[in-house]
Design a protein around this motif. Structure first.
Motif, PDB file in Angstrom:
ATOM      1  N   ILE A   1       0.854  -1.185   0.000  1.00 53.07           N
ATOM      2  CA  ILE A   1       0.000   0.000   0.000  1.00 53.07           C
ATOM      3  C   ILE A   1       0.892   1.238   0.000  1.00 53.07           C
ATOM      4  CG2 ILE A   1      -1.875   1.210   1.188  1.00 53.07           C
ATOM      5  CD1 ILE A   1      -2.572  -1.671   0.299  1.00 53.07           C
ATOM      6  N   CYS A   2       0.689   2.118  -0.959  1.00 50.01           N
ATOM      7  CA  CYS A   2       1.435   3.369  -0.999  1.00 50.01           C
ATOM      8  C   CYS A   2       0.655   4.408  -0.195  1.00 50.01           C
ATOM      9  CB  CYS A   2       1.635   3.849  -2.440  1.00 50.01           C
ATOM     10  SG  CYS A   2       2.684   5.309  -2.557  1.00 50.01           S
ATOM     11  N   GLY A   3       1.209   4.806   0.947  1.00 51.52           N
ATOM     12  CA  GLY A   3       0.496   5.746   1.799  1.00 51.52           C
ATOM     13  C   GLY A   3       1.284   6.059   3.046  1.00 51.52           C
ATOM     14  N   ASP A   4       0.731   6.939   3.860  1.00 46.61           N
ATOM     15  CA  ASP A   4       1.379   7.385   5.090  1.00 46.61           C
ATOM     16  C   ASP A   4       0.993   6.451   6.239  1.00 46.61           C
ATOM     17  OD1 ASP A   4       2.381   8.652   7.290  1.00 46.61           O
ATOM     18  OD2 ASP A   4       1.443  10.597   6.894  1.00 46.61           O
ATOM     19  N   GLY A   5       1.945   5.699   6.729  1.00 45.47           N
ATOM     20  CA  GLY A   5       1.667   4.726   7.791  1.00 45.47           C
ATOM     21  C   GLY A   5       1.290   5.357   9.113  1.00 45.47           C
ATOM     22  N   SER A   6       1.468   6.671   9.255  1.00 46.54           N
ATOM     23  CA  SER A   6       1.064   7.342  10.491  1.00 46.54           C
ATOM     24  C   SER A   6      -0.346   7.923  10.392  1.00 46.54           C
ATOM     25  CB  SER A   6       2.051   8.461  10.830  1.00 46.54           C
ATOM     26  OG  SER A   6       2.063   9.450   9.818  1.00 46.54           O
ATOM     27  N   ASP A   7      -1.028   7.667   9.269  1.00 45.23           N
ATOM     28  CA  ASP A   7      -2.396   8.143   9.057  1.00 45.23           C
ATOM     29  C   ASP A   7      -3.359   7.161   9.711  1.00 45.23           C
ATOM     30  OD1 ASP A   7      -4.962   8.685   8.073  1.00 45.23           O
ATOM     31  OD2 ASP A   7      -4.178   9.486   6.190  1.00 45.23           O
ATOM     32  N   GLU A   8      -4.042   7.601  10.761  1.00 42.09           N
ATOM     33  CA  GLU A   8      -4.933   6.712  11.515  1.00 42.09           C
ATOM     34  C   GLU A   8      -6.045   6.147  10.645  1.00 42.09           C
ATOM     35  OE1 GLU A   8      -7.641   6.825  15.617  1.00 42.09           O
ATOM     36  OE2 GLU A   8      -6.521   8.600  14.953  1.00 42.09           O
ATOM     37  N   ASP A   9      -6.601   6.968   9.770  1.00 42.57           N
ATOM     38  CA  ASP A   9      -7.679   6.495   8.896  1.00 42.57           C
ATOM     39  C   ASP A   9      -7.183   5.403   7.951  1.00 42.57           C
ATOM     40  OD1 ASP A   9      -9.521   8.236  10.020  1.00 42.57           O
ATOM     41  OD2 ASP A   9      -9.104   9.836   8.576  1.00 42.57           O
ATOM     42  N   LEU A  10      -5.966   5.590   7.415  1.00 41.17           N
ATOM     43  CA  LEU A  10      -5.408   4.580   6.507  1.00 41.17           C
ATOM     44  C   LEU A  10      -5.180   3.269   7.248  1.00 41.17           C
ATOM     45  CD1 LEU A  10      -4.207   3.753   3.774  1.00 41.17           C
ATOM     46  CD2 LEU A  10      -2.014   4.663   4.545  1.00 41.17           C
ATOM     47  N   LEU A  11      -4.650   3.347   8.455  1.00 39.35           N
ATOM     48  CA  LEU A  11      -4.412   2.129   9.231  1.00 39.35           C
ATOM     49  C   LEU A  11      -5.717   1.396   9.509  1.00 39.35           C
ATOM     50  CD1 LEU A  11      -1.761   3.407  11.833  1.00 39.35           C
ATOM     51  CD2 LEU A  11      -1.361   1.966   9.831  1.00 39.35           C
ATOM     52  N   ARG A  12      -6.762   2.164   9.813  1.00 39.93           N
ATOM     53  CA  ARG A  12      -8.065   1.551  10.076  1.00 39.93           C
ATOM     54  C   ARG A  12      -8.605   0.896   8.804  1.00 39.93           C
ATOM     55  NH1 ARG A  12     -10.545   5.809  11.427  1.00 39.93           N
ATOM     56  NH2 ARG A  12      -9.805   5.852  13.585  1.00 39.93           N
ATOM     57  N   GLU A  13      -8.494   1.587   7.675  1.00 42.52           N
ATOM     58  CA  GLU A  13      -8.980   1.051   6.399  1.00 42.52           C
ATOM     59  C   GLU A  13      -8.233  -0.224   5.996  1.00 42.52           C
ATOM     60  OE1 GLU A  13      -8.589   4.092   3.501  1.00 42.52           O
ATOM     61  OE2 GLU A  13     -10.004   5.463   4.484  1.00 42.52           O
ATOM     62  N   GLU A  14      -6.953  -0.287   6.343  1.00 36.51           N
ATOM     63  CA  GLU A  14      -6.149  -1.455   5.958  1.00 36.51           C
ATOM     64  C   GLU A  14      -6.207  -2.581   6.985  1.00 36.51           C
ATOM     65  OE1 GLU A  14      -4.954  -1.949   3.090  1.00 36.51           O
ATOM     66  OE2 GLU A  14      -5.510   0.060   2.372  1.00 36.51           O
ATOM     67  N   GLY A  15      -7.123  -2.466   7.929  1.00 37.22           N
ATOM     68  CA  GLY A  15      -7.393  -3.573   8.846  1.00 37.22           C
ATOM     69  C   GLY A  15      -6.360  -3.775   9.921  1.00 37.22           C
ATOM     70  N   LEU A  16      -5.909  -2.679  10.533  1.00 34.67           N
ATOM     71  CA  LEU A  16      -4.903  -2.787  11.588  1.00 34.67           C
ATOM     72  C   LEU A  16      -5.338  -3.744  12.687  1.00 34.67           C
ATOM     73  CD1 LEU A  16      -2.237  -1.689  12.900  1.00 34.67           C
ATOM     74  CD2 LEU A  16      -3.674   0.016  14.048  1.00 34.67           C
ATOM     75  N   GLU A  17      -6.582  -3.662  13.095  1.00 32.52           N
ATOM     76  CA  GLU A  17      -7.048  -4.466  14.226  1.00 32.52           C
ATOM     77  C   GLU A  17      -7.249  -5.937  13.860  1.00 32.52           C
ATOM     78  OE1 GLU A  17     -10.233  -2.769  16.425  1.00 32.52           O
ATOM     79  OE2 GLU A  17      -9.396  -0.740  16.399  1.00 32.52           O
ATOM     80  N   GLU A  18      -7.111  -6.256  12.584  1.00 36.30           N
ATOM     81  CA  GLU A  18      -7.208  -7.654  12.162  1.00 36.30           C
ATOM     82  C   GLU A  18      -5.837  -8.311  12.029  1.00 36.30           C
ATOM     83  OE1 GLU A  18      -9.340  -7.545   8.524  1.00 36.30           O
ATOM     84  OE2 GLU A  18     -11.125  -6.593   9.385  1.00 36.30           O
ATOM     85  N   MET A  19      -4.786  -7.538  12.303  1.00 40.10           N
ATOM     86  CA  MET A  19      -3.435  -8.055  12.139  1.00 40.10           C
ATOM     87  C   MET A  19      -2.944  -8.730  13.414  1.00 40.10           C
ATOM     88  SD  MET A  19      -3.078  -7.111   9.044  1.00 40.10           S
ATOM     89  CE  MET A  19      -1.402  -7.717   8.815  1.00 40.10           C
ATOM     90  N   ASP A  20      -2.179  -9.805  13.247  1.00 38.79           N
ATOM     91  CA  ASP A  20      -1.551 -10.484  14.388  1.00 38.79           C
ATOM     92  C   ASP A  20      -0.336  -9.732  14.899  1.00 38.79           C
ATOM     93  OD1 ASP A  20      -3.385 -12.550  14.283  1.00 38.79           O
ATOM     94  OD2 ASP A  20      -2.130 -13.832  13.034  1.00 38.79           O
ATOM     95  N   SER A  21       0.366  -9.060  13.997  1.00 39.06           N
ATOM     96  CA  SER A  21       1.602  -8.391  14.402  1.00 39.06           C
ATOM     97  C   SER A  21       1.842  -7.157  13.550  1.00 39.06           C
ATOM     98  CB  SER A  21       2.799  -9.349  14.292  1.00 39.06           C
ATOM     99  OG  SER A  21       2.915  -9.866  12.974  1.00 39.06           O
ATOM    100  N   LEU A  22       2.605  -6.231  14.109  1.00 38.79           N
ATOM    101  CA  LEU A  22       2.980  -5.017  13.399  1.00 38.79           C
ATOM    102  C   LEU A  22       4.439  -4.718  13.674  1.00 38.79           C
ATOM    103  CD1 LEU A  22       1.221  -1.705  12.822  1.00 38.79           C
ATOM    104  CD2 LEU A  22       3.322  -1.629  14.171  1.00 38.79           C
ATOM    105  N   VAL A  23       5.150  -4.314  12.619  1.00 40.27           N
ATOM    106  CA  VAL A  23       6.546  -3.899  12.742  1.00 40.27           C
ATOM    107  C   VAL A  23       6.644  -2.464  12.247  1.00 40.27           C
ATOM    108  CG1 VAL A  23       8.935  -4.343  12.102  1.00 40.27           C
ATOM    109  CG2 VAL A  23       7.336  -6.264  12.367  1.00 40.27           C
TER     110      VAL A  23
END
Length: 455
Positions: free
Chosen positions: A276-298
């Motif tokens: 995904i080309c985008g700003d990883g610090s954008d809360e809306d983008l993280l929500r749209e990309e399913g942050l809460e469905e992820m097992d892990s984040l780096v």
């Protein structure tokens, strides 16, 4: 030993500090006179201002009598050339930091053909470390001994752990599966004895074998679910290596990267990753990309502060593991107070990897330390000793030995088996012994005793 370090950046400076404190004769070479003067003012090292690829500079550093040259400048090519010149001028061993991915596939060939003792890629080494953490998501950190046959597993005691309220000597799981060797409570760090009572949120380090790790994790109340997917925010070289390793393990990878050019390169080489080309610090983008469905984040952008904020934001949203990449070596107290999940610093990993090689090399001269980790901001040492045939403390039961205060024999590796020691245990030639201590300067196994004996 006589050691030459070329390059006084963060890694070179850290190496100079640690090696000089371990009583090696250290000479540092750098083109930056100000940086060099700062280092020689702080530590007992000799400084030479110049280029490490200049043979006259190497001669001034007494390359002919050097035991080892470590090249850690910012240029891979300079590092490699320094090592080649050093090998031509002397019989010293050479270590080069090589970061460019263009050299990654031919790294073994380069090392072999140039006669290097070691090449190390900080980003690749850091990616491997993250993979180890994702293998056991509930671990804060994992250190390896005896060529991977023994691990020191650091974890936070969960709310409903059966260990809570128990003295270590009464915890049944610890009778056979592992041994708690370090306990952290707030800012206090202790080498616990059997009377130490475990509390919720203590951070404990336990010695165990990899085969027992899953059972131990489950028994102490930690989750054992394997990571199935990972979100990587910011995908430089470390992120690329990490994504490649995870994809090869069958783990789904989603990458959020700000640079469109970088995204195109990643898409070309990581076909199975979702990019995904985008700003990883954008809360809306993280929500749209399913942050809460992820097992892990780096979080591995190029900005430490951004990685910290992302990790704190994601900590209660990610199911299992949040890993934070840090580039700076300073402000350890501040970072620790933030209570991040796991922090990875490629520079620290590089420094420790090189130090382990140097210490193993020194072993052939005047020490029987095989491995040494300085952990908890250098407040604790975890050492691996080899027991030699001429040791005078073999076959003596531990109950008859007087160990120094805050020193614990945490494990013995003998004939492909981990032994959790007790009062009846003893050393035999050929053992690998894990010792954990808040003391410093142990060179041989006899140093762990109140009265020094020949070992």
């Amino acid at each position: 030993m006589q050691i030459i370090i070329v390059g006084c950046g963060k890694v070179g400076s850290a190496l100079a500090a640690k090696l000089s404190n371990e009583d090696h004769n250290v000479t540092v070479i750098d083109t930056n006179a100000e940086r060099l003067n700062h280092l020689t003012d702080l530590y007992d090292v000799m400084g030479i201002c110049g280029n490490g690829t200049d043979y006259q500079i190497l001669e001034r550093a007494d390359i002919q009598n050097a035991d080892i040259l470590i090249a850690v400048t910012y240029s891979d090519e300079v590092n490699l050339l320094c090592c080649v010149l050093a090998k031509r001028a002397s019989a010293c061993r050479t270590i080069a930091r090589v970061r460019n991915p263009i050299y990654s596939t031919g790294r073994d060939y380069i090392r072999r053909e140039l006669g290097l003792a070691m090449t190390i890629n900080p980003e690749h080494a850091a990616a491997r470390e993250i993979v180890r953490l994702l293998r056991f998501p509930t671990a804060i950190g994992i250190n390896s001994f005896s060529k991977g046959h023994i691990e020191m597993f650091r974890f936070r005691v969960p709310d409903h752990s059966p260990l809570i309220g128990q003295a270590i000597k009464d915890a049944k799981i610890l009778q056979t599966d592992g041994l708690i060797c370090i306990a952290e409570r707030g800012d206090d760090i202790v080498i616990p004895d059997g009377n130490y009572v475990v509390q919720k949120n203590d951070k404990l380090s336990v010695i165990l074998s990899p085969q027992n790790a899953l059972k131990f994790i489950s028994d102490v109340g930690l989750k054992t679910d394997a990571v199935r997917n990972t979100m990587i925010i910011g995908c430089g070289e470390m992120g690329y290596y990490l994504a490649k390793m995870l994809l090869n393990m069958g783990i789904k990878v989603k990458i959020i990267e700000r640079s469109r050019e970088r995204c195109e390169i990643l898409a070309e080489h990581l076909h199975k990753a979702q990019i995904i080309c985008g700003d990883g610090s954008d809360e809306d983008l993280l929500r749209e990309e399913g942050l809460e469905e992820m097992d892990s984040l780096v979080a591995c952008t190029g900005i430490d502060e951004e990685n910290i904020i992302l990790s704190l934001y994601a900590k209660n949203k990610i199911r299992q593991k949040v890993v934070t990449k840090m580039s700076r070596l300073e402000f350890n107290d501040v970072i620790r107070s933030l209570d991040l999940d796991s922090v990875i610093n490629p520079k620290t990993i590089t420094t420790e990897t090189i130090l382990q090689y140097v210490r193993a090399m020194a072993n052939s001269y005047d020490s029987n330390v095989e491995t040494l980790y300085k952990i908890m901001d250098d407040r604790v040492e975890a050492l691996e000793f080899a027991i030699h045939r001429n040791s005078s403390i073999t076959h003596v039961p531990f109950e008859d030995l007087h160990f120094k205060k805050n020193t614990l024999v945490a494990g013995i590796y003998r004939k492909n088996r981990l032994i959790i020691p007790d009062g009846q245990s003893y050393f035999v030639p050929g053992d690998s012994v894990i010792v954990v201590t808040t003391n410093t300067g142990f060179d041989e196994i006899g140093d762990i005793l109140e009265t020094k004996v020949r070992s």
